[in-house]
Write a protein that holds these residues in place. Structure first.
Motif, short mmCIF file in Angstrom:
data_model
loop_
_atom_site.label_atom_id
_atom_site.label_comp_id
_atom_site.label_asym_id
_atom_site.label_seq_id
_atom_site.Cartn_x
_atom_site.Cartn_y
_atom_site.Cartn_z
N THR A 650 28.99 43.69 58.13
CA THR A 650 30.00 42.89 58.84
C THR A 650 29.50 41.47 59.11
O THR A 650 30.28 40.53 59.09
CB THR A 650 30.40 43.58 60.15
N SER A 651 28.19 41.32 59.34
CA SER A 651 27.67 39.96 59.56
C SER A 651 27.74 39.14 58.29
O SER A 651 27.99 37.92 58.33
CB SER A 651 26.22 40.03 60.08
N SER A 652 27.55 39.80 57.14
CA SER A 652 27.64 39.06 55.87
C SER A 652 29.07 38.59 55.61
O SER A 652 29.29 37.56 54.96
CB SER A 652 27.16 39.94 54.71
N LEU A 653 30.06 39.33 56.12
CA LEU A 653 31.46 38.94 55.92
C LEU A 653 31.80 37.65 56.66
O LEU A 653 32.65 36.88 56.21
CB LEU A 653 32.39 40.07 56.39
N VAL A 654 31.14 37.45 57.82
CA VAL A 654 31.45 36.25 58.62
C VAL A 654 30.43 35.14 58.38
O VAL A 654 30.46 34.12 59.07
CB VAL A 654 31.53 36.60 60.12
N GLY A 655 29.50 35.36 57.45
CA GLY A 655 28.58 34.30 57.07
C GLY A 655 27.32 34.20 57.90
O GLY A 655 26.57 33.22 57.78
N GLU A 660 20.35 37.69 61.83
CA GLU A 660 21.18 37.56 63.02
C GLU A 660 22.28 38.63 63.07
O GLU A 660 23.27 38.50 63.79
CB GLU A 660 21.81 36.17 63.07
N ARG A 661 22.08 39.71 62.31
CA ARG A 661 23.11 40.74 62.21
C ARG A 661 23.40 41.44 63.54
O ARG A 661 24.52 41.92 63.76
CB ARG A 661 22.70 41.79 61.17
N TYR A 662 22.42 41.48 64.44
CA TYR A 662 22.62 42.22 65.69
C TYR A 662 23.61 41.55 66.63
O TYR A 662 24.07 42.17 67.58
CB TYR A 662 21.28 42.43 66.40
N TRP A 663 23.95 40.27 66.39
CA TRP A 663 24.99 39.63 67.19
C TRP A 663 26.33 40.33 67.01
O TRP A 663 27.20 40.26 67.89
CB TRP A 663 25.12 38.14 66.83
N MET A 664 26.48 41.03 65.90
CA MET A 664 27.75 41.74 65.67
C MET A 664 27.95 42.89 66.66
O MET A 664 29.08 43.34 66.86
CB MET A 664 27.79 42.27 64.23
N TYR A 665 26.86 43.36 67.26
CA TYR A 665 27.00 44.40 68.28
C TYR A 665 27.91 43.93 69.42
O TYR A 665 28.67 44.72 69.99
CB TYR A 665 25.64 44.79 68.83
N LEU A 666 27.81 42.66 69.79
CA LEU A 666 28.66 42.12 70.85
C LEU A 666 30.13 42.17 70.44
O LEU A 666 31.01 42.45 71.27
CB LEU A 666 28.24 40.69 71.18
N VAL A 667 30.40 41.89 69.17
CA VAL A 667 31.78 41.97 68.67
C VAL A 667 32.28 43.42 68.76
O VAL A 667 33.42 43.68 69.19
CB VAL A 667 31.86 41.45 67.23
#
Length: 691
Positions: A650-655, A660-667
């Protein structure tokens, strides 16, 4: 008073349970002098294995041969040729259960000789590998025949049919259609590979069974004979019984604790389910759901470290990593799966409007804990030995068994001393329990030893060149697509696992598909650690235990709950879907198996995120979060699952860069919170469904 009444109740329950299991398995219960024959062999087997772990030094081939010989002796003396009684005069011995026919005694002796032939003529056999003489060929063929017959008696027809099919394919491969044609092997090469080398029957699986698994199974059997199983159940009930759906939550907890040392889903069901299923029904769970919850909890006991259904040790040998590396890789999926099942029981209780049991009906926590603290001592010793000094698994299990034997020897005399009971009777009871544990451990090992040896036939044929062909065929079927490849492997594991024990299913599927998964993933530009591929095969072999139409664990639970077996298996499989998604996720997201991760905070963060993703998936599939889901909330819950378990994708989808992939946990947490806010206003006016 020689023995406290509680002890008598436990002893009676253990005896009734053992007799029921023996009857279901079709085991003999001979009378007279034959009555003590199998227990004596089993006790000798346990003594032999304990000697290997302490002072006896033997070559590994000798150990494997003797290990298999003991298993053969118990199989042919304990299991009749046919499980049902035969009424035809002259053929009644085929189903004889009250005595051991002389034919089966002769078969047992011949099987033992065939098993130890490789050790008896070790130097000669070693020198003749590849060029066997006539005697080698005769003993090799006899060994294969006896092994397939032993597997049929213990495991049913599936294993000998599969092993026999591979054997026939090895010889008739050149006559197959071009797509699946195989160059074939000669009889000399087949015998050399299967019965004279350590790449067939006497291969790694049997070695792990003989050197490590036996001791862990023995430890679990002795712990159960000591009374630890009932302690785990009472402890779980004292902690959780009064909460919403408390008995179901206690079933999950007690099955998880039992799974730490059991490694068998069916044994877990009959041990914990006997107590928890009636309690679940008492608070309002329908029989099918009560049985299914126990099935799901007991099945997952096999993925719980440290034993993991004996597969942890075989995986370590196959992948050539330490045992602790396997435990590390399995930790997050196992604990997340149990946490999600715990959450799932809460969902079911909420949907049904159930409450817990009255506090007066539950054991007291402090009293229960104090009464069974001594059971935790050998478990702590085992964990200490494995984690702190990092001793080998067999040495750790041996030392834990010694401590456990000391605990078993003292527990009844100490209780008799406190209550003024008969000290001599208490000592006799302690001694009897230790002997029963040693005998039970050996008898429980028969299926593992036979399964690992029989699986060695399949592995041996695959290593003769069939493996490359299988990879090509699978690649053709999957069209080189890793996702389709994983789906094919999962489906094949479920089908094969319906007729095989979990360990055997894992060995066969790992030999056939684990290398193919890694290779096809590489062709797709993906990296898959070999340990992830092995765990993938193992997980779906486990899930077969509650997959209809076979689902042996579901049948056992249904018998206790008096529910229909097929609906019970279907419901259990619906509960276990939460476990089924985890292998797909850790194949593609290696964070879930802690690949390359050695930071505790990072590991705990990944575990928490995995749990939330699994909780969201359970809510989506069960139709309930904090109230009944609406159609538009299900995609949001599935989105939470995807974000929390695949933050890299999912992080690769938003660039975002991979780091920094763990920021997606907040989403993911934000979307989860959104679903909560959408459902919160509806909670007060939601009515539970009728039971």
């Amino acid at each position: 008073m020689s023995v406290p009444p509680a002890d008598l109740d436990t002893a009676d329950q253990n005896l009734a349970q053992r007799l029921k299991e023996e009857e279901e398995l079709g085991l003999r219960r001979p009378q007279g002098w034959q009555r003590g024959l199998v227990p004596a062999i089993a006790l000798t087997w346990s003594a032999f294995q304990l000697s290997l772990a302490s002072w006896l030094l033997l070559d590994s081939t000798y150990i494997r041969a003797i290990h298999l010989a003991f298993a053969f002796a118990i199989v042919f003396l304990s299991y009749p040729t046919l499980r049902r009684t035969v009424r035809i005069p002259g053929l009644r011995w085929l189903g004889e259960k009250r005595r051991i026919p002389w034919i089966d005694m002769a078969l047992a002796g011949a099987a033992v000789v065939a098993a130890v032939y490789i050790a008896w003529d070790y130097e000669g056999v070693s020198a003749r590998i590849g060029i066997p003489n006539a005697r080698d060929i005769v003993f090799g063929i006899v060994l294969v025949v006896f092994l397939l017959e032993a597997a049929r008696r213990v495991l049913g027809p599936a294993m000998p049919i599969i092993a026999g099919t591979f054997t026939l394919y090895a010889f008739f491969g050149p006559y197959m259609p071009d797509v699946i044609a195989f160059k074939g092997v000669s009889l000399d090469r087949y015998v050399s590979q299967i019965s004279m080398s350590t790449e067939g029957i006497y291969g790694i699986p049997l070695d792990v069974s003989a050197t490590i698994v036996f001791l862990f199974v023995l430890f679990g059997s002795m712990l159960e004979k000591a009374g630890a199983g009932r302690f785990f159940i009472d402890l779980a009930m004292s902690l959780l019984g009064r909460y919403k759906g408390g008995p179901a939550k206690a079933a999950v907890m007690s099955s998880g604790l039992t799974g730490l040392v059991s490694g068998s889903s069916i044994a877990n069901v009959v041990t914990t389910g006997t107590f928890t299923i009636p309690l679940m029904k008492k608070v309002g769970y329908p029989p099918t759901k009560a049985a299914a919850i126990e099935v799901a909890a007991s099945t997952d006991g096999q993925i719980m470290p440290p034993i993991m259904g004996a597969a942890a040790f075989i995986i370590a040998e196959y992948v050539n990593v330490s045992y602790l590396e396997v435990v590390k890789a399995a930790a997050i999926p196992a604990f997340a799966s149990y946490a999600t099942l715990f959450y799932l029981t809460h969902i079911e209780a909420s949907k049904l409007g159930l409450k817990g049991l009255p506090k007066a009906d539950l054991p007291r926590f402090r009293q229960t804990l104090v009464s069974g603290l001594h059971y935790l001592i050998p478990l702590l010793v085992l964990l200490y030995e494995l984690i702190i000094p990092r001793h080998s698994p067999d040495l750790a299990a041996f030392r834990a068994i010694l401590v456990l034997a000391g605990v078993m020897l003292l527990q009844h005399p100490v209780r008799a001393w406190r209550t003024g009971g008969d000290m001599a009777a208490a000592l006799r009871r302690s001694g009897t329990e230790i002997l029963d544990g040693l005998i039970s451990g050996a008898r429980n090992m028969v299926s593992v030893a036979v399964a690992t040896a029989a699986a060695g036939i399949i592995v041996g044929v695959v290593t003769m060149g069939l493996g490359g062909l299988i990879t090509d065929v699978i690649d053709t079927l999957s069209r080189g697509n890793i996702y389709l490849m994983l789906a094919i492997t999962a489906f094949a594991s479920l089908i094969m696992g319906m007729g095989l024990p979990t360990t055997a299913t894992y060995i066969v599927m790992a030999a056939l598909t684990a290398p193919a998964i890694v290779q096809i993933a590489e062709w797709n530009g993906l990296f898959v650690p070999i340990i992830a591929a092995h765990l993938f095969c193992f997980y779906f072999g486990i899930l077969a235990d509650d997959t209809p139409p076979v689902g042996l664990a579901a049948y056992a639970a249904a018998a206790i709950a008096k529910s229909p077996p097929i609906p019970t298996g279907l419901q259990g499989f619906m509960y276990d879907i939460r476990t089924a998604i985890l292998p797909f996720m850790f194949i593609l997201n290696h964070d879930l198996i802690l690949w390359g991760i050695n930071s505790w905070p990072q590991g705990l963060m990944i575990f928490a995120a995995t749990c939330i993703g699994a909780f969201a998936f359970a809510s989506a599939t069960q139709g309930w979060f904090i109230t009944w889901n609406r159609w538009y909330e299900v995609p949001l819950l599935l989105l939470v699952t995807l974000i929390m378990m695949r933050p890299d994708w999912t992080s690769s989808l938003v660039g975002l860069p991979h780091e920094e992939r763990y920021w997606m946990y907040l989403v993911g947490l934000a979307v989860w919170g959104l679903v909560y806010l959408l459902q919160k206003p509806r909670v007060a006016r939601t009515a539970p469904s009728p039971a």
